[in-house]
Enzyme design. Sequence first.
Site: not given
Length: 351
Positions: A214, A324-325, A295, A153
């Site tokens: 978040r 993405h994680d 992603d 990232s």
Amino acid sequence: MNASLKSVSRSRSGSTQIHGRASAHEGVLEMPGEMSLYHGGKLTGVHIAWRFVGPADAPVVCALGGISANRRVCTTEEPKNSWWGQIAGAGCALDSDRFRVLSFDYLGASGDTTGPVEGVAFPNISSYDQAAVLLALVDHLNIQSLRAIAGGSYGGMVALAFGERYPERVSQLLVIGASDRAHPMATAWRTVQRRIVRFGLECGKSKEGLQLARALAMSTYRSSEEFAARFGGPATQGEEGFAFPVEDYLFSRGADYAAKTRPEAFLCLSESIDLHRVDASRIFVPTAAVAIREDQLVPLADVRTMVARLPSGRLHEISSVYGHDAFLKECEQLRPIFNAALGNAAAGSPE
């Protein structure tokens, strides 16, 4: 960077045995003088909190993560405090028995490195500035050349910036879920997140604003397939109306993040992601780029385009419901990629 490299490190603790051959040592690099930043700002008296895990004579790999990551990379005596515990550690894809793993708290973050404080203006930070901080740290620790920088990232962005600026100081880049610039759709999502945080600050509800931002961010980190599998059940009705299965997950993750992150630091590093632009054609360091097909933030097409422009780039594509994680979760898929990228070379040991 105009900061003096005649800096002093004060050790926070001595070496600590963890497991296997790994031991941990950390300290703070204090850089007197002025640091000129890429976007025109300046900082005075910068200090950088760093941490080593691994044998003292092993090749050094710098590991860098997302904007919420810190210097505690590997699973240690306090596993909950490490952000890459599934990927880095003894016997992991990034093996702390074979390599000495270096990391630092980002400039502008919520850790022990210089960062924003409430009510005080803080300058814009670039991935090039993080690279300059890493160079100062490498010089201070007498590391002639890093065996690699492994970045996921935002950390992948910093790795690319370092590779462009200081190619003689690193042998290999391993970049996961990152490209040479931010995609406009990802910038759109982050722009809304930053607006929410600023609104919370203006209203005197900074933590609530950060929690909402978040929660929104969490919906972009994972894949639609994972959310369908985990949160496809029916809504339940309570006194305040209907609640959907995904809500508890999003807002509990948001609350956890808001409890340990300064809103000003989030704003600083979130913006740094969207300001990130490097010239891939000028990165001559051999680079292994890992793209995740699911992603949402860093599309596969963007990584493919970057690799095509890299003078010495190799593309690895993986699939993961974590989206993405995946850089945090997919140990077995990443292990052969790490092995191929890092090899058995002994370059990069501290002098």
